[in-house]
Design a protein around this motif. Sequence first.
Motif, mmCIF file in Angstrom:
data_model
loop_
_atom_site.group_PDB
_atom_site.id
_atom_site.type_symbol
_atom_site.label_atom_id
_atom_site.label_comp_id
_atom_site.label_asym_id
_atom_site.label_seq_id
_atom_site.Cartn_x
_atom_site.Cartn_y
_atom_site.Cartn_z
ATOM 1 N N GLU A 1 0.812 -1.223 0.000
ATOM 2 C CA GLU A 1 0.000 0.000 0.000
ATOM 3 C C GLU A 1 0.846 1.274 0.000
ATOM 4 O O GLU A 1 0.309 2.370 -0.087
ATOM 5 C CB GLU A 1 -0.917 0.017 1.221
ATOM 6 N N ILE A 2 2.160 1.130 0.109
ATOM 7 C CA ILE A 2 3.020 2.315 0.142
ATOM 8 C C ILE A 2 3.047 2.969 -1.239
ATOM 9 O O ILE A 2 3.302 2.319 -2.250
ATOM 10 C CB ILE A 2 4.446 1.961 0.610
ATOM 11 N N THR A 3 2.780 4.254 -1.243
ATOM 12 C CA THR A 3 2.777 5.048 -2.473
ATOM 13 C C THR A 3 3.838 6.143 -2.358
ATOM 14 O O THR A 3 4.317 6.432 -1.251
ATOM 15 C CB THR A 3 1.411 5.722 -2.672
ATOM 16 N N GLN B 1 5.672 12.390 -6.913
ATOM 17 C CA GLN B 1 4.995 13.224 -5.924
ATOM 18 C C GLN B 1 4.453 14.512 -6.531
ATOM 19 O O GLN B 1 3.535 15.116 -5.979
ATOM 20 C CB GLN B 1 5.936 13.540 -4.763
ATOM 21 N N ALA B 2 4.998 14.915 -7.676
ATOM 22 C CA ALA B 2 4.544 16.133 -8.339
ATOM 23 C C ALA B 2 3.210 15.913 -9.057
ATOM 24 O O ALA B 2 2.544 16.875 -9.455
ATOM 25 C CB ALA B 2 5.604 16.615 -9.336
ATOM 26 N N SER B 3 2.825 14.672 -9.234
ATOM 27 C CA SER B 3 1.566 14.338 -9.913
ATOM 28 C C SER B 3 0.624 13.663 -8.918
ATOM 29 O O SER B 3 0.960 12.642 -8.338
ATOM 30 C CB SER B 3 1.850 13.388 -11.085
ATOM 31 N N ARG B 4 -0.559 14.241 -8.739
ATOM 32 C CA ARG B 4 -1.519 13.671 -7.789
ATOM 33 C C ARG B 4 -1.857 12.230 -8.140
ATOM 34 O O ARG B 4 -1.949 11.373 -7.270
ATOM 35 C CB ARG B 4 -2.784 14.518 -7.767
ATOM 36 N N LYS B 5 -2.014 11.958 -9.428
ATOM 37 C CA LYS B 5 -2.375 10.605 -9.863
ATOM 38 C C LYS B 5 -1.235 9.615 -9.602
ATOM 39 O O LYS B 5 -1.429 8.550 -9.016
ATOM 40 C CB LYS B 5 -2.736 10.615 -11.348
ATOM 41 N N ALA C 1 -0.366 8.558 -5.947
ATOM 42 C CA ALA C 1 -1.305 7.674 -5.255
ATOM 43 C C ALA C 1 -1.187 6.221 -5.702
ATOM 44 O O ALA C 1 -1.858 5.345 -5.154
ATOM 45 C CB ALA C 1 -2.731 8.160 -5.481
ATOM 46 N N LEU C 2 -0.320 5.953 -6.681
ATOM 47 C CA LEU C 2 -0.156 4.583 -7.169
ATOM 48 C C LEU C 2 0.851 3.822 -6.303
ATOM 49 O O LEU C 2 1.859 4.389 -5.874
ATOM 50 C CB LEU C 2 0.333 4.597 -8.623
ATOM 51 N N PRO C 3 0.614 2.536 -6.069
ATOM 52 C CA PRO C 3 1.566 1.760 -5.255
ATOM 53 C C PRO C 3 2.955 1.714 -5.899
ATOM 54 O O PRO C 3 3.068 1.621 -7.132
ATOM 55 C CB PRO C 3 0.951 0.355 -5.228
ATOM 56 N N ILE C 4 3.981 1.794 -5.070
ATOM 57 C CA ILE C 4 5.357 1.696 -5.576
ATOM 58 C C ILE C 4 5.628 0.285 -6.089
ATOM 59 O O ILE C 4 6.291 0.102 -7.102
ATOM 60 C CB ILE C 4 6.371 2.091 -4.471
#
Length: 201
Positions: free
Chosen positions: A54-56, A109-113, A116-119
Amino acid sequence: MSEMRLHDPAGNRLYLNAEERAAFLAAARRQPARDRTLCEALHWTGCRPSELLEITPARVDLSGGTIAVRSLKKRKDASGSAKIVFRSVPVPPEFLDTLNTAHGVRESQASRKKSALPIWPLSRVRVWQIVKRVMIEARLPDAPHRSPKGLRHGFGVHATVQGVPLHMLQRWLGHAQLSTTAIYADAVGKEEQYIAARMWG
């Protein structure tokens, strides 16, 4: 709820000791970027595989030196409703540099989308397979502690040996009760004996 233990009924250790943790980390650093960072994240945070997934990028604080991990064990607030609990776990700056380089954390991190995606967009089974393979490459013995849970328990024992206060370790591991975290203090004596034996040898 079953009681957490550091030894199985036959007395086998369920955590990685200091030497095994070092061997695992060394083997992880020989892996491709995705597998390396996955293994290092488990090593440095003590999180569960399901929590790791779950880490983004949004949960990685590059300047603060922490990773926010969502505790997946069910918690309830005063009204009895389920609540979401995050914990910030400090990690070494070198690991954050590796994570940023391998996964473009700062850029994401500069893009909201993207933030939020899992690493690591993988299944729990795949994480287990990767960790197990790296542990085999690290020549860890085929024993009950050669598992992601053994890695998590190893983190707890290591932190206790290094003098991390139990209340702080409780927060890092996401335990609801301090009594759960206290089991790591029980293992310190055995680890100290191991360290002392190496000193005497």
